[in-house]
Design a protein around this motif. Sequence first.
Motif, PDB file in Angstrom:
ATOM      1  N   VAL A 135     -18.293 -47.125   3.542  1.00 32.97           N
ATOM      2  CA  VAL A 135     -18.690 -47.417   2.160  1.00 32.97           C
ATOM      3  C   VAL A 135     -17.863 -48.612   1.719  1.00 32.97           C
ATOM      4  CG1 VAL A 135     -18.769 -46.598  -0.218  1.00 32.97           C
ATOM      5  CG2 VAL A 135     -19.247 -45.012   1.670  1.00 32.97           C
ATOM      6  N   THR A 136     -18.529 -49.702   1.317  1.00 30.73           N
ATOM      7  CA  THR A 136     -17.840 -50.948   0.969  1.00 30.73           C
ATOM      8  C   THR A 136     -17.936 -51.181  -0.539  1.00 30.73           C
ATOM      9  OG1 THR A 136     -18.362 -51.904   3.135  1.00 30.73           O
ATOM     10  CG2 THR A 136     -17.724 -53.429   1.357  1.00 30.73           C
ATOM     11  N   LEU A 137     -16.767 -51.336  -1.154  1.00 27.14           N
ATOM     12  CA  LEU A 137     -16.685 -51.763  -2.568  1.00 27.14           C
ATOM     13  C   LEU A 137     -16.398 -53.247  -2.564  1.00 27.14           C
ATOM     14  CD1 LEU A 137     -14.432 -48.911  -4.051  1.00 27.14           C
ATOM     15  CD2 LEU A 137     -16.918 -48.978  -3.827  1.00 27.14           C
ATOM     16  N   LEU A 142     -18.650 -41.593  -6.570  1.00 25.04           N
ATOM     17  CA  LEU A 142     -19.793 -41.929  -5.749  1.00 25.04           C
ATOM     18  C   LEU A 142     -20.661 -40.691  -5.580  1.00 25.04           C
ATOM     19  CD1 LEU A 142     -17.911 -43.852  -2.882  1.00 25.04           C
ATOM     20  CD2 LEU A 142     -19.200 -44.876  -4.759  1.00 25.04           C
ATOM     21  N   SER A 143     -21.981 -40.916  -5.605  1.00 22.05           N
ATOM     22  CA  SER A 143     -22.940 -39.829  -5.318  1.00 22.05           C
ATOM     23  C   SER A 143     -24.083 -40.433  -4.499  1.00 22.05           C
ATOM     24  CB  SER A 143     -23.469 -39.219  -6.613  1.00 22.05           C
ATOM     25  OG  SER A 143     -24.394 -38.181  -6.325  1.00 22.05           O
ATOM     26  N   PRO A 144     -24.060 -40.240  -3.170  1.00 22.37           N
ATOM     27  CA  PRO A 144     -25.071 -40.869  -2.315  1.00 22.37           C
ATOM     28  C   PRO A 144     -26.443 -40.210  -2.496  1.00 22.37           C
ATOM     29  CG  PRO A 144     -23.669 -39.424  -1.009  1.00 22.37           C
ATOM     30  CD  PRO A 144     -23.091 -39.443  -2.384  1.00 22.37           C
ATOM     31  N   ASP A 145     -27.540 -41.002  -2.197  1.00 25.90           N
ATOM     32  CA  ASP A 145     -28.899 -40.456  -2.304  1.00 25.90           C
ATOM     33  C   ASP A 145     -29.427 -39.992  -0.954  1.00 25.90           C
ATOM     34  OD1 ASP A 145     -29.342 -42.835  -1.012  1.00 25.90           O
ATOM     35  OD2 ASP A 145     -30.772 -43.624  -2.508  1.00 25.90           O
ATOM     36  N   CYS A 146     -28.509 -39.940   0.031  1.00 23.32           N
ATOM     37  CA  CYS A 146     -28.836 -39.382   1.337  1.00 23.32           C
ATOM     38  C   CYS A 146     -27.554 -38.901   1.974  1.00 23.32           C
ATOM     39  CB  CYS A 146     -29.538 -40.413   2.232  1.00 23.32           C
ATOM     40  SG  CYS A 146     -28.485 -41.860   2.618  1.00 23.32           S
ATOM     41  N   ASP A 147     -27.697 -38.175   3.065  1.00 19.23           N
ATOM     42  CA  ASP A 147     -26.489 -37.769   3.767  1.00 19.23           C
ATOM     43  C   ASP A 147     -25.859 -38.990   4.428  1.00 19.23           C
ATOM     44  OD1 ASP A 147     -27.025 -35.200   3.051  1.00 19.23           O
ATOM     45  OD2 ASP A 147     -27.811 -34.594   5.033  1.00 19.23           O
ATOM     46  N   VAL A 148     -24.527 -39.031   4.363  1.00 15.17           N
ATOM     47  CA  VAL A 148     -23.779 -40.145   4.989  1.00 15.17           C
ATOM     48  C   VAL A 148     -22.898 -39.509   6.046  1.00 15.17           C
ATOM     49  CG1 VAL A 148     -22.158 -42.028   4.647  1.00 15.17           C
ATOM     50  CG2 VAL A 148     -23.835 -41.488   2.863  1.00 15.17           C
ATOM     51  N   SER A 149     -23.254 -39.745   7.309  1.00 13.68           N
ATOM     52  CA  SER A 149     -22.572 -39.060   8.408  1.00 13.68           C
ATOM     53  C   SER A 149     -21.134 -39.525   8.552  1.00 13.68           C
ATOM     54  CB  SER A 149     -23.339 -39.302   9.717  1.00 13.68           C
ATOM     55  OG  SER A 149     -23.417 -40.695   9.985  1.00 13.68           O
ATOM     56  N   VAL A 194     -18.600 -55.511  -9.898  1.00 15.34           N
ATOM     57  CA  VAL A 194     -18.240 -54.744  -8.708  1.00 15.34           C
ATOM     58  C   VAL A 194     -19.488 -54.032  -8.201  1.00 15.34           C
ATOM     59  CG1 VAL A 194     -16.712 -52.990  -7.736  1.00 15.34           C
ATOM     60  CG2 VAL A 194     -15.918 -54.420  -9.643  1.00 15.34           C
ATOM     61  N   SER A 195     -19.683 -54.109  -6.887  1.00 10.74           N
ATOM     62  CA  SER A 195     -20.845 -53.445  -6.278  1.00 10.74           C
ATOM     63  C   SER A 195     -20.402 -52.580  -5.118  1.00 10.74           C
ATOM     64  CB  SER A 195     -21.879 -54.479  -5.830  1.00 10.74           C
ATOM     65  OG  SER A 195     -21.305 -55.381  -4.877  1.00 10.74           O
ATOM     66  N   VAL A 196     -21.334 -51.732  -4.645  1.00 13.36           N
ATOM     67  CA  VAL A 196     -21.021 -50.796  -3.574  1.00 13.36           C
ATOM     68  C   VAL A 196     -22.197 -50.747  -2.599  1.00 13.36           C
ATOM     69  CG1 VAL A 196     -21.883 -48.806  -4.877  1.00 13.36           C
ATOM     70  CG2 VAL A 196     -20.226 -48.454  -3.032  1.00 13.36           C
ATOM     71  N   ARG A 197     -21.886 -50.590  -1.296  1.00 13.58           N
ATOM     72  CA  ARG A 197     -22.938 -50.461  -0.282  1.00 13.58           C
ATOM     73  C   ARG A 197     -22.494 -49.458   0.771  1.00 13.58           C
ATOM     74  NH1 ARG A 197     -24.950 -55.443   3.438  1.00 13.58           N
ATOM     75  NH2 ARG A 197     -22.887 -55.123   4.386  1.00 13.58           N
ATOM     76  N   ALA A 198     -23.443 -48.649   1.213  1.00 11.84           N
ATOM     77  CA  ALA A 198     -23.163 -47.704   2.300  1.00 11.84           C
ATOM     78  C   ALA A 198     -23.707 -48.271   3.615  1.00 11.84           C
ATOM     79  CB  ALA A 198     -23.812 -46.360   2.006  1.00 11.84           C
ATOM     80  N   SER A 199     -22.954 -48.121   4.686  1.00 10.31           N
ATOM     81  CA  SER A 199     -23.390 -48.445   6.051  1.00 10.31           C
ATOM     82  C   SER A 199     -23.311 -47.131   6.830  1.00 10.31           C
ATOM     83  CB  SER A 199     -22.484 -49.510   6.683  1.00 10.31           C
ATOM     84  OG  SER A 199     -22.492 -50.694   5.926  1.00 10.31           O
ATOM     85  N   VAL A 200     -24.499 -46.483   7.046  1.00 12.10           N
ATOM     86  CA  VAL A 200     -24.537 -45.119   7.562  1.00 12.10           C
ATOM     87  C   VAL A 200     -24.638 -45.140   9.082  1.00 12.10           C
ATOM     88  CG1 VAL A 200     -25.703 -42.883   7.475  1.00 12.10           C
ATOM     89  CG2 VAL A 200     -25.659 -44.370   5.437  1.00 12.10           C
ATOM     90  N   LEU A 211     -12.985 -53.443  -0.402  1.00  8.59           N
ATOM     91  CA  LEU A 211     -12.322 -52.289   0.163  1.00  8.59           C
ATOM     92  C   LEU A 211     -13.355 -51.491   0.949  1.00  8.59           C
ATOM     93  CD1 LEU A 211      -9.897 -50.359   0.441  1.00  8.59           C
ATOM     94  CD2 LEU A 211     -10.711 -49.206  -1.642  1.00  8.59           C
ATOM     95  N   VAL A 212     -13.052 -51.243   2.233  1.00  7.38           N
ATOM     96  CA  VAL A 212     -13.960 -50.490   3.092  1.00  7.38           C
ATOM     97  C   VAL A 212     -13.394 -49.091   3.268  1.00  7.38           C
ATOM     98  CG1 VAL A 212     -15.068 -50.332   5.351  1.00  7.38           C
ATOM     99  CG2 VAL A 212     -14.727 -52.577   4.265  1.00  7.38           C
ATOM    100  N   LEU A 213     -14.193 -48.093   2.882  1.00  6.17           N
ATOM    101  CA  LEU A 213     -13.836 -46.688   3.038  1.00  6.17           C
ATOM    102  C   LEU A 213     -14.605 -46.121   4.229  1.00  6.17           C
ATOM    103  CD1 LEU A 213     -14.217 -45.648  -0.717  1.00  6.17           C
ATOM    104  CD2 LEU A 213     -12.112 -46.316   0.463  1.00  6.17           C
ATOM    105  N   VAL A 214     -14.021 -45.195   4.948  1.00  4.83           N
ATOM    106  CA  VAL A 214     -14.649 -44.606   6.131  1.00  4.83           C
ATOM    107  C   VAL A 214     -14.811 -43.102   5.909  1.00  4.83           C
ATOM    108  CG1 VAL A 214     -14.458 -44.207   8.616  1.00  4.83           C
ATOM    109  CG2 VAL A 214     -13.648 -46.368   7.626  1.00  4.83           C
ATOM    110  N   THR A 215     -16.058 -42.625   6.187  1.00  2.00           N
ATOM    111  CA  THR A 215     -16.278 -41.184   6.102  1.00  2.00           C
ATOM    112  C   THR A 215     -15.823 -40.533   7.395  1.00  2.00           C
ATOM    113  OG1 THR A 215     -18.528 -41.369   6.961  1.00  2.00           O
ATOM    114  CG2 THR A 215     -18.241 -41.488   4.551  1.00  2.00           C
TER     115      THR A 215
END
Length: 538
Positions: free
Chosen positions: A13-15, A1-8, A86-92, A53-57
């Motif tokens: 991050v949901t796959l 993964l390489s985000p296009d903004c900072d992810v606090s 397969v897709s991915v989404r960030a919830s910042v 799969l939900v990942l947490v920063t």
Amino acid sequence: LSPDCDVSGGSRVTLSGLTGALTESGALGVGVNSSGSGLISVNGTWNESSGELVLVTVGGGLRSGGVYEVWFVLRNGAVGQGSPGVSVRASVRSADGPDEGLGYFEAMDKASLSALGVAGGSAALLVHVPVLRVAWIEQSNPLASASNAVRVRLSADCDVRGGSVVSVVGLVGSLTVSAVSLPVYGNGSFVDGGVWNQSAGALVVSVGGGGLRAFEEYELWFVLRNGGVEQASPDVSVAGMVESEWGAYGAPVALAAMNKSGADAVGVTGGAAPLLVHVPGFSNRSIGQSIPFALSSNVISVTLGFDCVIAAGSNVTLTGLTGAASGDDGALVVSGGSSFRGTGSWVRGSGEGVFGVVSAVGQGETHVLRITLRNGDAEQGARSVNASVSVFSAWGVDAGLSGVVGMDEATGDLLGVAGGSGALRVHVPGFWSASIGQSNPLASASNNVTVTLVPDCDMGSGSVVRVFGLTGALSADRNDLAVASSGSFSVSAVWVSWNGSVALTVGSLGIKNGTSYVVSFVLRNGAVNQSSPGVSVR
């Protein structure tokens, strides 16, 4: 993964789309590379039905343009499938309130390389069901009770990791007892020992540390002892389990029928099919003799043919040749039968002869063995003789064993003796009738003695008939006593005065059972009165 903004930290991050896995919903361990260490939680939340799969920063979160790698273990489904989308989404997480900044679900780039020999197998949740594209089995020796090398050839349509197992099932009927480490040979591709279950006819073998490569063929072989009775080749199947380096679950290889060799082996039609058992037997097994007379040297002729190939190192055993006068002999001379050893063993008491094979005897080949035994001294009927064969196996200590079968006995008359050609039929030669008379009873006179004989068997040229008991004669011993016999006996005989014996030699034509023969010779009577002495003939 390489985000296009900072992810606090505290963001998600949901796959999504990881469908078809068998892993149950719940917490899922996550591995993180060094760049993401302390920034992504090592625990994710997995939902089986949605494949999410939900990942947490955590901590300071992820930085725009940073590259972060995580990994996790799922259990693949049990059926084949292509790689799902397969897709991915960030919830910042926002520091200013409860509402998160939501990204779009974006399709993920999927790997397309081969994995474990499966084309495109690195694409996420592509599932390939392993199949053995080659599953071949054959045997070396179909003979009953013999050591038998069973050879298996395998080729999988994917790589098979070391430690995986292959199970061959259905090899029923073997006499090999269950073992936790049956020797297995496979040129290092398989572990040397397998687990053998006799009742199921199953062998479980582990793949060696180097593993097996997709589409390459590998062989293994092992030795079983065949059963002791005839059987058709059983249905044999193969299954397996391909071990995974990422967890306890392996990929099963479904049970499938093996292809069996249909070739002949050691002269047995279809004998290369696994665990087909043939009891070796005889295509020819006859026995006869050259002479039935008591105490004669007698050539026993044994004719043998077999219904399979008899390897060098095998033995043929005859039993029941009882009543011979020959003593035990560990080097009994054997003639004829070029594939047999020139000497055999003989045991008088049991009438057993053992004859070794020194070069292979082909199926249907006929060999005639001849041995010489001395007949016994008493009348006896032909013996019931049995034969068996023990066929050497190059694959172990256990020979192929035939049953014990009766030999075909010669039944014809021989030398005037009824059934005289039967093995060790013994007849004591004698006479149906034997009479003697004279021409002149006067003292000191020349006296023509006449002997009339009817033999109870044929007597060949050179045989000797002795008349005993003609005592009291004045004739001196001589080797050329003149004999008159119309050619049936020699023209001269041997006369011995002290026991009054005349030895008559049978002439060139011989004499026949049941025919009357008259022989005469002249002796000089004694000078004193005497009664006729007791006279006998042999």
